[in-house]
Design an enzyme around this catalytic site. Structure first.
Site, PDB file in Angstrom:
ATOM      1  N   GLU A  31       9.955 -17.473   0.158  1.00 12.85           N
ATOM      2  CA  GLU A  31      10.565 -16.336   0.842  1.00 12.85           C
ATOM      3  C   GLU A  31      10.682 -16.640   2.342  1.00 12.85           C
ATOM      4  O   GLU A  31       9.749 -17.160   2.938  1.00 12.85           O
ATOM      5  CB  GLU A  31       9.629 -15.135   0.641  1.00 12.85           C
ATOM      6  N   GLU A  68       2.338  -4.280  -3.614  1.00 14.24           N
ATOM      7  CA  GLU A  68       3.781  -4.550  -3.491  1.00 14.24           C
ATOM      8  C   GLU A  68       3.894  -5.787  -2.617  1.00 14.24           C
ATOM      9  O   GLU A  68       3.665  -5.712  -1.416  1.00 14.24           O
ATOM     10  CB  GLU A  68       4.498  -3.381  -2.786  1.00 14.24           C
ATOM     11  N   CYS A  77      11.921  -6.554   1.845  1.00 14.93           N
ATOM     12  CA  CYS A  77      11.181  -7.214   0.754  1.00 14.93           C
ATOM     13  C   CYS A  77      12.082  -7.538  -0.425  1.00 14.93           C
ATOM     14  O   CYS A  77      11.856  -8.520  -1.106  1.00 14.93           O
ATOM     15  CB  CYS A  77       9.995  -6.376   0.325  1.00 14.93           C
ATOM     16  N   LYS A 134      -4.037   1.750   7.637  1.00 15.59           N
ATOM     17  CA  LYS A 134      -3.854   0.788   8.731  1.00 15.59           C
ATOM     18  C   LYS A 134      -2.412   0.306   8.788  1.00 15.59           C
ATOM     19  O   LYS A 134      -1.934  -0.343   7.853  1.00 15.59           O
ATOM     20  CB  LYS A 134      -4.758  -0.433   8.551  1.00 15.59           C
TER      21      LYS A 134
HETATM   22  P1  TAP Z   1       0.918  -9.580   5.502  1.00 12.57           P
HETATM   23  O1  TAP Z   1       0.618 -10.636   6.467  1.00 12.57           O
HETATM   24  O2  TAP Z   1       0.439  -9.707   4.111  1.00 12.57           O
HETATM   25  O3  TAP Z   1       0.355  -8.219   6.149  1.00 12.57           O
HETATM   26  C1  TAP Z   1       0.476  -6.969   5.549  1.00 12.57           C
HETATM   27  C2  TAP Z   1      -0.632  -6.084   6.043  1.00 12.57           C
HETATM   28  O4  TAP Z   1      -1.889  -6.589   5.601  1.00 12.57           O
HETATM   29  C3  TAP Z   1      -0.723  -6.013   7.565  1.00 12.57           C
HETATM   30  O5  TAP Z   1      -1.109  -4.712   7.940  1.00 12.57           O
HETATM   31  C4  TAP Z   1      -1.825  -7.015   7.852  1.00 12.57           C
HETATM   32  O6  TAP Z   1      -2.479  -6.830   9.088  1.00 12.57           O
HETATM   33  C5  TAP Z   1      -2.755  -6.746   6.708  1.00 12.57           C
HETATM   34  N1  TAP Z   1      -3.709  -7.818   6.436  1.00 12.57           N
HETATM   35  C6  TAP Z   1      -3.617  -9.132   6.746  1.00 12.57           C
HETATM   36  N2  TAP Z   1      -4.734  -9.790   6.338  1.00 12.57           N
HETATM   37  C7  TAP Z   1      -5.529  -8.883   5.748  1.00 12.57           C
HETATM   38  C8  TAP Z   1      -6.823  -8.945   5.120  1.00 12.57           C
HETATM   39  N3  TAP Z   1      -7.490 -10.085   5.006  1.00 12.57           N
HETATM   40  N4  TAP Z   1      -7.355  -7.809   4.633  1.00 12.57           N
HETATM   41  C9  TAP Z   1      -6.683  -6.647   4.730  1.00 12.57           C
HETATM   42  N5  TAP Z   1      -5.478  -6.525   5.316  1.00 12.57           N
HETATM   43  C10 TAP Z   1      -4.893  -7.621   5.813  1.00 12.57           C
HETATM   44  O7  TAP Z   1       2.466  -9.324   5.372  1.00 12.57           O
HETATM   45  P2  TAP Z   1       3.498  -9.116   6.559  1.00 12.57           P
HETATM   46  O8  TAP Z   1       3.730 -10.428   7.177  1.00 12.57           O
HETATM   47  O9  TAP Z   1       3.097  -7.974   7.401  1.00 12.57           O
HETATM   48  O10 TAP Z   1       4.771  -8.636   5.744  1.00 12.57           O
HETATM   49  C11 TAP Z   1       5.626  -9.506   5.165  1.00 12.57           C
HETATM   50  C12 TAP Z   1       5.386  -9.602   3.675  1.00 12.57           C
HETATM   51  O11 TAP Z   1       5.357  -8.309   3.089  1.00 12.57           O
HETATM   52  C13 TAP Z   1       6.506 -10.316   2.981  1.00 12.57           C
HETATM   53  O12 TAP Z   1       5.988 -11.246   2.070  1.00 12.57           O
HETATM   54  C14 TAP Z   1       7.251  -9.222   2.241  1.00 12.57           C
HETATM   55  O13 TAP Z   1       7.921  -9.612   1.106  1.00 12.57           O
HETATM   56  C15 TAP Z   1       6.166  -8.279   1.930  1.00 12.57           C
HETATM   57  N6  TAP Z   1       6.714  -6.934   1.730  1.00 12.57           N
HETATM   58  C16 TAP Z   1       6.769  -6.477   0.467  1.00 12.57           C
HETATM   59  C17 TAP Z   1       7.284  -5.237   0.229  1.00 12.57           C
HETATM   60  C18 TAP Z   1       7.325  -4.746  -1.168  1.00 12.57           C
HETATM   61  S1  TAP Z   1       7.657  -3.200  -1.371  1.00 12.57           S
HETATM   62  N7  TAP Z   1       7.066  -5.512  -2.166  1.00 12.57           N
HETATM   63  C19 TAP Z   1       7.745  -4.460   1.284  1.00 12.57           C
HETATM   64  C20 TAP Z   1       7.684  -4.952   2.566  1.00 12.57           C
HETATM   65  C21 TAP Z   1       7.137  -6.214   2.766  1.00 12.57           C
HETATM   66  P3  TAP Z   1      -1.884  -7.422  10.476  1.00 12.57           P
HETATM   67  O14 TAP Z   1      -1.544  -6.209  11.207  1.00 12.57           O
HETATM   68  O15 TAP Z   1      -2.985  -8.192  11.103  1.00 12.57           O
HETATM   69  O16 TAP Z   1      -0.719  -8.278  10.140  1.00 12.57           O
END
Ligand code: TAP
Length: 516
Positions: free
Chosen positions: A418, A287, A321, A211
């Site tokens: 963050e 991650e 990230c 997804k």
């Molecule tokens: P999240 O809100 O955690 O979303 C990540 C993914 O999880 C999205 O596809 C999201 O769907 C999905 N998701 C949300 N709720 C869920 C649930 N209850 N069950 C299953 N999946 C669910 O993060 P974001 O806002 O997209 O990204 C930002 C965060 O990612 C930051 O904290 C950043 O640091 C972290 N990040 C970390 C890394 C590494 S490598 N450590 C790399 C990139 C980003 P939706 O499509 O609905 O949002």
């Protein structure tokens, strides 16, 4: 290509070259774009049963298209297709080397389509086109090639165990794929996050249901089309756009999925781990977020420090990230560093990410922009000094000024949380007490990355030893590579992407003992 085709044809893998789908066709970046907007299940593009979601261009807030979404029922279909492909399909019959040939072929096709992929990534996520070409797409291609090379090098070992005398024994291990894996990824590097996980997952021989983030799902769907062209057997790769709480959750809870790879926020990571445990105790790798410290000593070359400091924070408009969430600058050079950083930050060209002169594009989506504005407000309220930026740009699109805060103390919200945006948080330190500085840098629940700039190798190595972070950059920053393992400590998660170690996340070890 000829060799590939011959190998695949010899094994009965039919390379379906073209596929029909409801195409979105548009002009952008002086090229014609054509990409799918449906779910990709069992080798076909199909409509989903969920409510379609508009995906929006952050540059001008226009709707690019409406994307089909998957309900739990659609996810179930995808998982069953992946299970069939894993157990009975061609995928389960071809050799590891043939699997590698498929991954190489896919990488070649991605390379052929890299301008189109980079353009789609740019309009869907706001990434600057030149960066998208090099990093979002370029590193994705390298990832597929790197893991393609691993396919036929995954091997177990023979182990000398005690014999059951008078008989003899031999023990060996087999490294086996886990089965159907689920992947859930964020919006900051949409295709690269998909590639980091999926390439290792497929190299290990698994099948996958993935997804993408609802905010930027388009390159994942174009990618799905390329997997058909490459000749991947049906059901091996399934892509199901949708929101996290429905589609993502259905993947995490599915009883036939045995491994979940997730990149996203720490908060959602915790809830995902709970779902994985409650459903069927899936193996999971996470991650998650970071608040990575970058420490700048007075002996660092100042011009270099300014350049590294800026890219550590502003790279990909801070939606990175491993972005340095805090800069600790030695007090003796602090004022000069700040003066120079402000001077350089003023010169950053902000604008349409498709323009070649643009260095800084819009933030990915509106809610994220709002979060950054709130973050700035909190910093000001707590008494940090906002010395540059902090505002939305007066133009359409989700543009936010690169921002700099000084006089930040350790207990402030902006020092602890963050932002995931282009906000530089500067604090001072004294090198008279290095242990104290390292303790301050470690005083966080995050542990993703870190950096240190100094000419003194002893200081740098002491920092590298004591810092609680999965990645340490010395006299550089953001220098990731597909061959080097990547992942965090503490609440930044566990399990590595990239490098040989990533394969272990998608393999299980079986021990076989023979008596003779
Ligand atoms: P999240 O809100 O955690 O979303 C990540 C993914 O999880 C999205 O596809 C999201 O769907 C999905 N998701 C949300 N709720 C869920 C649930 N209850 N069950 C299953 N999946 C669910 O993060 P974001 O806002 O997209 O990204 C930002 C965060 O990612 C930051 O904290 C950043 O640091 C972290 N990040 C970390 C890394 C590494 S490598 N450590 C790399 C990139 C980003 P939706 O499509 O609905 O949002």
């Amino acid at each position: 290509e000829f060799v590939n085709t011959v190998i695949l044809a010899a094994r009965g893998v039919s390379a379906a070259k073209e596929i029909k789908y409801n195409a979105v066709e548009m002009q952008a970046n002086n090229m014609n774009l054509k990409f799918p907007k449906q779910l990709f299940i069992n080798g076909e593009f199909v409509n989903g049963s969920g409510r379609p979601l508009n995906t929006i261009n952050p540059h001008d807030e226009s709707v690019i298209c409406s994307v089909e979404t998957a309900t739990a029922d659609d996810v179930d279909k995808a998982v069953k297709a992946a299970k069939k492909a894993f157990e009975e399909g061609e995928w389960s019959k071809i050799s590891a080397r043939e699997r590698g040939a498929l991954l190489f072929k896919l990488a070649d096709l991605m390379e052929e389509h890299k301008e189109e992929l980079a353009t789609i990534e740019s309009i869907d996520s706001g990434a600057v086109y030149t960066l998208a070409l090099k990093t979002h797409i370029g590193m994705s291609i390298e990832t597929w090639r790197y893991f393609a090379g691993w396919c036929d090098k995954i091997q177990g070992s023979t182990i000398p165990i005690s014999h059951a005398r008078p008989n003899r024994n031999l023990t060996f291990t087999r490294k086996e794929p886990i089965g159907v894996c689920g992947l859930v990824t964020p919006w900051n590097y949409p295709l690269m996050m998909l590639s980091w996980k999926m390439a290792a997952c497929l190299a290990a021989g698994n099948t996958v249901v993935m997804k993408p983030a609802q905010a930027s799902p388009l390159t994942a769907l174009k990618f799905a089309e390329l997997t058909v062209k490459a000749g991947f057997p049906r059901g091996v790769i399934n892509i199901v756009p949708g929101n996290g709480s429905e589609t993502g959750n259905a993947i995490c809870e599915h009883l036939l999925i045995r491994k979940l790879g997730f990149t996203g926020s720490t908060q959602i990571g915790q809830s995902i781990m709970r779902s994985c445990a409650n459903s069927n105790l899936k193996k999971v790798s996470l991650e998650l977020g970071g608040k990575s410290p970058l420490v700048i000593f007075e002996d660092a070359d100042l011009q270099h420090a300014v350049k590294i400091g800026m890219s550590s924070v502003f790279f990909n408009k801070g939606e990175n990230c491993i972005a340095a969430g805090r800069l600790f600058v030695e007090e003796t050079i602090h004022d000069e560093f700040v003066r120079k950083v402000v001077e350089e930050t003023k010169k950053i060209s902000i604008g349409n990410p498709l323009d070649r002169s643009t260095a800084h594009g819009p933030q990915n989506h509106k809610a994220h922009l709002t979060k950054l504005l709130d973050f700035v407000k909190r910093g000001v309220k707590e008494g940090a000094q906002l010395i540059y930026g902090g505002k939305r740009l007066d133009r359409p699109g989700w543009y936010f000024e690169p921002t700099i805060f000084t006089n930040v103390t350790d207990n402030m919200y902006i020092a602890r949380e963050e932002s995931f945006g282009p906000i530089m948080i500067i604090s001072k330190f004294s090198s008279k007490n290095m242990d104290e500085m390292i303790a301050r840098a470690n005083n966080t629940e995050y542990g993703l990355a870190s950096g240190v700039l100094t000419k003194d190798i002893s200081k740098a190595l002491k920092f590298a030893e004591k810092i609680e972070a999965g990645t340490v950059f010395i006299n550089t920053y953001n220098k990731t590579d597909v061959a080097a393992p990547f992942g965090g400590f503490k609440m930044s998660g566990f399990g590595k992407d990239l490098g040989q170690e990533a394969l272990n996340e998608y393999l299980k070890t079986k021990t076989v003992t023979i008596e003779y």
